[in-house]
Design an enzyme around this catalytic site. Structure first.
Site, PDB file in Angstrom:
ATOM      1  N   GLY A 156       0.861  -1.189   0.000  1.00  0.00           N
ATOM      2  CA  GLY A 156       0.000   0.000   0.000  1.00  0.00           C
ATOM      3  C   GLY A 156       0.895   1.236   0.000  1.00  0.00           C
ATOM      4  N   ARG A 157       0.349   2.318   0.570  1.00  0.00           N
ATOM      5  CA  ARG A 157       1.077   3.584   0.539  1.00  0.00           C
ATOM      6  C   ARG A 157       2.426   3.489   1.242  1.00  0.00           C
ATOM      7  NH1 ARG A 157      -4.701   5.447   1.633  1.00  0.00           N
ATOM      8  NH2 ARG A 157      -4.362   4.022   3.344  1.00  0.00           N
ATOM      9  N   ILE A 158       2.459   2.857   2.426  1.00  0.00           N
ATOM     10  CA  ILE A 158       3.716   2.815   3.181  1.00  0.00           C
ATOM     11  C   ILE A 158       4.703   1.865   2.498  1.00  0.00           C
ATOM     12  CG2 ILE A 158       4.768   2.280   5.423  1.00  0.00           C
ATOM     13  CD1 ILE A 158       2.009   3.086   6.685  1.00  0.00           C
ATOM     14  N   ARG A 179      -1.869  -8.934  -2.447  1.00  0.00           N
ATOM     15  CA  ARG A 179      -3.000  -9.604  -3.088  1.00  0.00           C
ATOM     16  C   ARG A 179      -3.236  -9.036  -4.485  1.00  0.00           C
ATOM     17  NH1 ARG A 179      -7.439  -8.984   1.325  1.00  0.00           N
ATOM     18  NH2 ARG A 179      -6.350  -7.032   1.183  1.00  0.00           N
ATOM     19  N   ILE A 238       6.738  -3.395  10.741  1.00  0.00           N
ATOM     20  CA  ILE A 238       6.166  -2.108  11.182  1.00  0.00           C
ATOM     21  C   ILE A 238       4.656  -2.129  10.935  1.00  0.00           C
ATOM     22  CG2 ILE A 238       8.203  -0.647  10.955  1.00  0.00           C
ATOM     23  CD1 ILE A 238       7.027   0.247   8.202  1.00  0.00           C
ATOM     24  N   ALA A 239       4.099  -3.346  10.761  1.00  0.00           N
ATOM     25  CA  ALA A 239       2.681  -3.444  10.405  1.00  0.00           C
ATOM     26  C   ALA A 239       1.823  -3.519  11.673  1.00  0.00           C
ATOM     27  CB  ALA A 239       2.468  -4.641   9.503  1.00  0.00           C
ATOM     28  N   ARG A 240       1.647  -4.714  12.189  1.00  0.00           N
ATOM     29  CA  ARG A 240       0.864  -4.921  13.413  1.00  0.00           C
ATOM     30  C   ARG A 240       1.376  -6.168  14.107  1.00  0.00           C
ATOM     31  NH1 ARG A 240      -0.634  -0.619  13.755  1.00  0.00           N
ATOM     32  NH2 ARG A 240      -2.717   0.245  13.870  1.00  0.00           N
ATOM     33  N   GLU A 269       1.137  -6.347  22.571  1.00  0.00           N
ATOM     34  CA  GLU A 269       1.840  -5.155  23.069  1.00  0.00           C
ATOM     35  C   GLU A 269       0.944  -4.345  24.001  1.00  0.00           C
ATOM     36  OE1 GLU A 269       2.513  -3.544  18.998  1.00  0.00           O
ATOM     37  OE2 GLU A 269       1.427  -1.771  19.689  1.00  0.00           O
ATOM     38  N   HIS A 287       6.450   0.766  19.175  1.00  0.00           N
ATOM     39  CA  HIS A 287       5.359   1.228  18.303  1.00  0.00           C
ATOM     40  C   HIS A 287       5.437   2.742  18.072  1.00  0.00           C
ATOM     41  CE1 HIS A 287       1.117  -0.010  16.821  1.00  0.00           C
ATOM     42  NE2 HIS A 287       1.572   0.999  16.106  1.00  0.00           N
ATOM     43  N   ILE A 288       6.554   3.159  17.458  1.00  0.00           N
ATOM     44  CA  ILE A 288       6.790   4.607  17.264  1.00  0.00           C
ATOM     45  C   ILE A 288       7.027   4.978  15.802  1.00  0.00           C
ATOM     46  CG2 ILE A 288       7.685   5.043  19.594  1.00  0.00           C
ATOM     47  CD1 ILE A 288      10.542   4.880  18.379  1.00  0.00           C
TER      48      ILE A 288
HETATM   49  C1  GLV Z   1      -0.024   3.003  13.817  1.00  0.00           C
HETATM   50  O1  GLV Z   1       0.290   1.891  14.074  1.00  0.00           O
HETATM   51  C2  GLV Z   1      -1.082   3.331  12.920  1.00  0.00           C
HETATM   52  O2  GLV Z   1      -1.824   2.424  12.490  1.00  0.00           O
HETATM   53  O3  GLV Z   1      -1.233   4.521  12.604  1.00  0.00           O
END
Ligand code: GLV
Length: 327
Positions: A156-158, A179, A238-240, A269, A287-288
């Site tokens: 996606g965007r990130i 996908r 860096i997702a979840r 977390e 989570h920063i």
């Molecule tokens: C951070 O984890 C967000 O989803 O913005």
């Protein structure tokens, strides 16, 4: 006319609170108490809107107990704390904060990649512990980043932001799995090629996870997937939390199945799996990834503007379930 009432469920920038107070009767939480589900339910009685962060769960039970609620505005791009189907069924709008955090989060993904691959945290701890007494030819030798193969799961965007950094900044070959495949022009702008998940795992020198959490994505990286990666590879999440099986990852890092990892998110977390805490070849951050003041302010303002847009004008900016708006 009486202003609509809202709850701001966590501490926010004072200027965002002032803006909200111009439009709403606001119950704030500048003490930053983390509400239990029962406390949240109680605080939401009679409220038309709520400003949430990832720490507040909005589900069918809560919605059933809060019939006056019309909108939940999340200050996050991810919204796995929302049961969107339950919200749609109750005609409660959900909103998130896309776009405003894309580049900041992509920067941080790259920072974790570099830190893990080049062993920055591990070597810094060594230095601070007073263990550095001489130069040696292979001290903290890590993995090459420039010119290597960057893999991205979730484009996606990130993901695209990370691809561009790798391609344009570090001359990396970029492969991705998603996908849906990007159109040719977007692929070219990112210097990225679509590959199967198996090829992604097998060929990535550095694999960055940027896909949203869903039931299907739960443990999408577990022991079997880690075993398909290169023993020299770096994994960045860096997702979840929950996308990676953290116990399996800790075992893979301990056994040399992969070389290193950089993690910003964790299963359960703010608790972190104790096996990860015990390892030196993983860089851990709390989570920063979106945490710069300008970006957090933009996220907070977008969440506030969604509340104002919907409750005052009927026009939210970034709705997750626009079906609620129709009819
Ligand atoms: C951070 O984890 C967000 O989803 O913005």
């Amino acid at each position: 006319m009486r202003k609509p009432t809202i709850l701001v469920a966590r501490e926010v920038f004072p200027e965002v609170l002032v803006k909200l107070q111009q439009h709403f009767e606001v119950t704030s939480n500048q003490d930053d108490t983390i509400f239990t589900p029962e406390q949240l339910r109680e605080k939401l009685q009679g409220k038309a809107g709520v400003f949430t962060t990832g720490s507040e769960r909005i589900d069918a039970a809560l919605l059933a107990a809060c019939p006056e609620l019309k909108i939940c505005a999340n200050m996050a791009v991810g919204f796995n704390n929302f049961d969107v189907d339950a919200m749609t069924a109750k005609r409660v709008l959900g909103t998130n904060t896309p776009d405003v955090l894309t580049d900041t989060t992509a920067d941080f993904g790259f920072a974790l990649l570099l830190a893990a691959a080049r062993r920055m945290a591990e070597s810094e701890h060594f230095l601070r512990a007073g263990k550095w007494n001489r130069w040696t030819f292979d001290m903290f030798a890590g993995a090459e980043v420039h010119g290597s193969t960057l893999g991205i799961l979730g484009m996606g965007r990130i993901g695209q932001g990370i691809a561009k950094r790798g391609h344009h900044g570090f001359g990396m070959k970029v492969v991705y799995h998603n996908r849906s495949r990007l159109d040719a022009a977007t692929e070219a702008a990112c210097g990225a090629s679509w590959v199967s998940k198996a090829e992604l795992l097998a060929t990535s020198d550095h694999l960055v996870l940027v896909l949203p959490y869903s039931k299907e994505a739960h443990h999408i990286i577990g022991a079997a997937e880690l075993a398909q990666m290169k023993p020299t590879a770096t994994l960045v999440n860096i997702a979840r939390g929950g996308i990676v099986d953290d116990a399996a990852l800790a075992a893979a890092l301990r056994n040399g199945t992969i070389a290193a990892a950089g993690l910003d998110v964790y299963e359960g977390e703010p608790k972190v799996h104790p096996d990860l805490l015990a390892l030196s070849n993983v860089v851990l951050s709390p989570h920063i990834a979106s945490a710069t003041i300008p970006t957090r302010l933009a996220m907070a303002n977008l969440a506030a503007d969604n509340l104002i847009g919907y409750l005052v004008r009927g026009e939210p900016l970034t709705p997750l379930n626009p079906q609620v708006l129709a009819g």
